[in-house]
Design a protein around this motif. Structure first.
Motif: not given
Ligand code: 9UX
Length: 68
Positions: A5, A7, A10-11, A34-38
């Motif tokens: 993971e 966190k 943001s871009c 993956s930005l979407e899945n963090a």
């Protein structure tokens, strides 16, 4: 494949930074962030300490969660 993971991304530049940092760790290959899945997925070619991975992510300004 393993997943960690990540966190605070943001871009897509953040994604690139994490990909580059993780790819630079010996024993880690096929990094995909993956930005979407963090999270980040990767393959280990030799055992890598999860703490080492977390340290690298933290050092560049993101927060690392658990390796799964
Ligand atoms: Mo742009 Mo990603 O400053 O932190 S690199 S949001």
């Amino acid at each position: 494949m393993k997943t960690i993971e990540v966190k605070g991304m943001s871009c897509m530049h953040c994604v690139g930074s994490v990909e580059k940092a993780l790819s630079g760790i010996e024993g880690i290959t096929e990094v995909n962030v993956s930005l979407e899945n963090a999270n980040a997925t990767y393959k280990e070619t030799s055992p890598v300490d999860a703490e080492k991975i977390k340290e690298v992510i933290t050092k560049i300004g993101f927060e690392a969660g658990e390796v799964k």
